[in-house]
Design a protein around this motif. Structure first.
Motif, PDB file in Angstrom:
ATOM      1  N   SER A 179       0.972  -1.162  -0.012  1.00 26.56           N
ATOM      2  CA  SER A 179       0.130   0.048  -0.095  1.00 26.56           C
ATOM      3  C   SER A 179       0.901   1.258  -0.037  1.00 26.56           C
ATOM      4  O   SER A 179       1.952   1.199   0.636  1.00 26.56           O
ATOM      5  CB  SER A 179      -0.940  -0.158   1.378  1.00 26.56           C
ATOM      6  OG  SER A 179      -1.658  -0.971   1.092  1.00 26.56           O
ATOM      7  N   PHE A 180       0.364   2.207  -0.581  1.00 25.61           N
ATOM      8  CA  PHE A 180       0.962   3.608  -0.632  1.00 25.61           C
ATOM      9  C   PHE A 180       0.356   4.357   0.951  1.00 25.61           C
ATOM     10  O   PHE A 180      -0.326   3.654   1.695  1.00 25.61           O
ATOM     11  CB  PHE A 180       0.556   4.536  -1.594  1.00 25.61           C
ATOM     12  CG  PHE A 180       1.167   4.329  -2.970  1.00 25.61           C
ATOM     13  CD1 PHE A 180       2.027   5.312  -3.260  1.00 25.61           C
ATOM     14  CD2 PHE A 180       0.910   3.314  -3.630  1.00 25.61           C
ATOM     15  CE1 PHE A 180       2.612   5.186  -4.561  1.00 25.61           C
ATOM     16  CE2 PHE A 180       1.632   2.982  -4.791  1.00 25.61           C
ATOM     17  CZ  PHE A 180       2.253   4.014  -5.331  1.00 25.61           C
ATOM     18  N   SER A 181       1.417   5.052   1.318  1.00 21.10           N
ATOM     19  CA  SER A 181       1.185   5.986   2.573  1.00 21.10           C
ATOM     20  C   SER A 181      -0.257   6.532   2.430  1.00 21.10           C
ATOM     21  O   SER A 181      -0.745   6.661   1.094  1.00 21.10           O
ATOM     22  CB  SER A 181       2.018   6.934   2.908  1.00 21.10           C
ATOM     23  OG  SER A 181       2.326   7.857   2.121  1.00 21.10           O
TER      24      SER A 181
ATOM     25  N   TYR B 263       6.693   9.183   3.189  1.00 23.61           N
ATOM     26  CA  TYR B 263       7.486   9.439   2.038  1.00 23.61           C
ATOM     27  C   TYR B 263       8.496   8.125   1.557  1.00 23.61           C
ATOM     28  O   TYR B 263       8.130   7.486   0.386  1.00 23.61           O
ATOM     29  CB  TYR B 263       8.139  10.474   1.737  1.00 23.61           C
ATOM     30  CG  TYR B 263       7.475  11.665   1.763  1.00 23.61           C
ATOM     31  CD1 TYR B 263       6.367  12.214   0.812  1.00 23.61           C
ATOM     32  CD2 TYR B 263       7.658  12.668   2.779  1.00 23.61           C
ATOM     33  CE1 TYR B 263       5.603  13.280   0.977  1.00 23.61           C
ATOM     34  CE2 TYR B 263       6.628  13.839   3.052  1.00 23.61           C
ATOM     35  CZ  TYR B 263       5.877  14.164   1.759  1.00 23.61           C
ATOM     36  OH  TYR B 263       5.246  15.151   2.280  1.00 23.61           O
ATOM     37  N   LEU B 264       8.905   7.550   2.570  1.00 25.86           N
ATOM     38  CA  LEU B 264       9.689   6.334   2.202  1.00 25.86           C
ATOM     39  C   LEU B 264       8.579   5.314   1.968  1.00 25.86           C
ATOM     40  O   LEU B 264       8.980   4.471   0.893  1.00 25.86           O
ATOM     41  CB  LEU B 264      10.367   5.864   3.551  1.00 25.86           C
ATOM     42  CG  LEU B 264      11.630   6.993   3.757  1.00 25.86           C
ATOM     43  CD1 LEU B 264      12.450   6.451   5.040  1.00 25.86           C
ATOM     44  CD2 LEU B 264      12.724   6.822   2.432  1.00 25.86           C
ATOM     45  N   ARG B 265       7.602   5.080   2.319  1.00 24.91           N
ATOM     46  CA  ARG B 265       6.790   3.922   2.309  1.00 24.91           C
ATOM     47  C   ARG B 265       6.000   4.121   0.971  1.00 24.91           C
ATOM     48  O   ARG B 265       5.928   3.200   0.095  1.00 24.91           O
ATOM     49  CB  ARG B 265       5.576   4.051   3.189  1.00 24.91           C
ATOM     50  CG  ARG B 265       4.385   3.083   3.096  1.00 24.91           C
ATOM     51  CD  ARG B 265       3.430   2.864   4.087  1.00 24.91           C
ATOM     52  NE  ARG B 265       2.482   1.940   3.829  1.00 24.91           N
ATOM     53  CZ  ARG B 265       1.387   2.015   4.762  1.00 24.91           C
ATOM     54  NH1 ARG B 265       1.157   2.812   5.567  1.00 24.91           N
ATOM     55  NH2 ARG B 265       0.299   1.344   4.340  1.00 24.91           N
TER      56      ARG B 265
ATOM     57  N   PHE C  78       5.813   2.516  -4.776  1.00 25.35           N
ATOM     58  CA  PHE C  78       6.043   2.967  -6.048  1.00 25.35           C
ATOM     59  C   PHE C  78       6.974   1.886  -6.820  1.00 25.35           C
ATOM     60  O   PHE C  78       6.703   1.396  -7.809  1.00 25.35           O
ATOM     61  CB  PHE C  78       6.456   4.462  -6.438  1.00 25.35           C
ATOM     62  CG  PHE C  78       6.465   4.919  -7.745  1.00 25.35           C
ATOM     63  CD1 PHE C  78       5.411   5.715  -8.220  1.00 25.35           C
ATOM     64  CD2 PHE C  78       7.541   4.685  -8.534  1.00 25.35           C
ATOM     65  CE1 PHE C  78       5.434   6.227  -9.411  1.00 25.35           C
ATOM     66  CE2 PHE C  78       7.517   4.949  -9.880  1.00 25.35           C
ATOM     67  CZ  PHE C  78       6.461   5.849 -10.235  1.00 25.35           C
ATOM     68  N   ILE C  79       8.118   1.751  -6.553  1.00 24.80           N
ATOM     69  CA  ILE C  79       9.001   0.931  -6.911  1.00 24.80           C
ATOM     70  C   ILE C  79       8.709  -0.453  -7.148  1.00 24.80           C
ATOM     71  O   ILE C  79       8.754  -1.100  -8.127  1.00 24.80           O
ATOM     72  CB  ILE C  79      10.583   0.994  -6.218  1.00 24.80           C
ATOM     73  CG1 ILE C  79      10.982   2.488  -6.497  1.00 24.80           C
ATOM     74  CG2 ILE C  79      11.616   0.079  -6.979  1.00 24.80           C
ATOM     75  CD1 ILE C  79      12.314   3.049  -5.504  1.00 24.80           C
ATOM     76  N   LYS C  80       8.100  -0.960  -6.092  1.00 24.96           N
ATOM     77  CA  LYS C  80       7.563  -2.186  -6.159  1.00 24.96           C
ATOM     78  C   LYS C  80       6.598  -2.555  -6.970  1.00 24.96           C
ATOM     79  O   LYS C  80       6.596  -3.723  -7.849  1.00 24.96           O
ATOM     80  CB  LYS C  80       7.305  -2.861  -4.501  1.00 24.96           C
ATOM     81  CG  LYS C  80       8.594  -2.925  -3.687  1.00 24.96           C
ATOM     82  CD  LYS C  80       8.306  -3.409  -2.098  1.00 24.96           C
ATOM     83  CE  LYS C  80       9.496  -3.854  -1.671  1.00 24.96           C
ATOM     84  NZ  LYS C  80       9.378  -4.066  -0.233  1.00 24.96           N
ATOM     85  N   THR C  81       5.787  -1.686  -6.879  1.00 25.78           N
ATOM     86  CA  THR C  81       4.432  -1.733  -8.016  1.00 25.78           C
ATOM     87  C   THR C  81       4.919  -1.446  -9.378  1.00 25.78           C
ATOM     88  O   THR C  81       4.422  -2.431 -10.288  1.00 25.78           O
ATOM     89  CB  THR C  81       3.500  -0.866  -7.836  1.00 25.78           C
ATOM     90  OG1 THR C  81       2.876  -0.695  -6.452  1.00 25.78           O
ATOM     91  CG2 THR C  81       2.263  -0.909  -8.654  1.00 25.78           C
TER      92      THR C  81
END
Length: 166
Positions: free
Chosen positions: A61-63, A70-72, A77-80
């Protein structure tokens, strides 16, 4: 896609209202596609009511507004993005369909980088202006088709198409 098989659509099940809107869309299109899903742990499972069977890949999930990180979000983003690229190759995806959520940006960016057709549908809740996600996708032209669900939005964004999923 083989001659006698249905095209394969990659769909995001991110959770909450976006999953509800996706379920409404799936009711309308399920007979025409086979499905592969990217899903958060809150997004639902293939085969549950309103979600046709299909292969499921988990993404983070995004934050959120209540849990800003922001790190989450960067990690999500990168993993998706990476998961989408891998899924497009391994599952022979014909089209990516995303409704409103933050996952749409890395999914559609991955789709564009692999020349996969895509459709972005702005959330029904966006009546007067596009979401941040929608603005980014619209202005960067990340999707092959960009749909809004209200005439007022289509007037403001002339490259969009008018449609409804509810």
């Amino acid at each position: 896609m083989t001659k006698n098989s249905k095209p394969i659509a990659l769909i995001i099940l991110s959770g909450g209202g976006f999953t509800f809107e996706t379920q409404c869309l799936l009711r309308e299109i399920e007979s025409g596609f086979r499905f592969v899903y990217l899903a958060t742990r809150f997004g639902g499972e293939p085969g549950e009511p309103g979600i046709p069977p299909g292969v499921r890949y988990e993404v983070p999930s995004f934050s959120s507004m209540t849990q800003r990180s922001y790190l989450r979000s960067i990690d999500a983003f990168i993993k998706t993005f990476m998961t989408t690229r891998r899924v497009i190759r391994t599952e022979a995806i014909d089209v990516i369909i995303a409704i409103g959520c933050s996952h749409a940006v890395p999914m559609l960016l991955a789709g564009r980088s692999t020349r996969c057709r895509s459709v972005y549908i702005e959330s029904i809740t966006r009546v007067d202006k596009l979401s941040n996600t929608g603005r980014m996708i619209y202005h960067l032209r990340l999707s092959s088709r960009f749909l809004v669900q209200w005439p007022k939005l289509q007037e403001r964004y002339p490259a969009s198409e008018l449609g409804s999923i509810l």
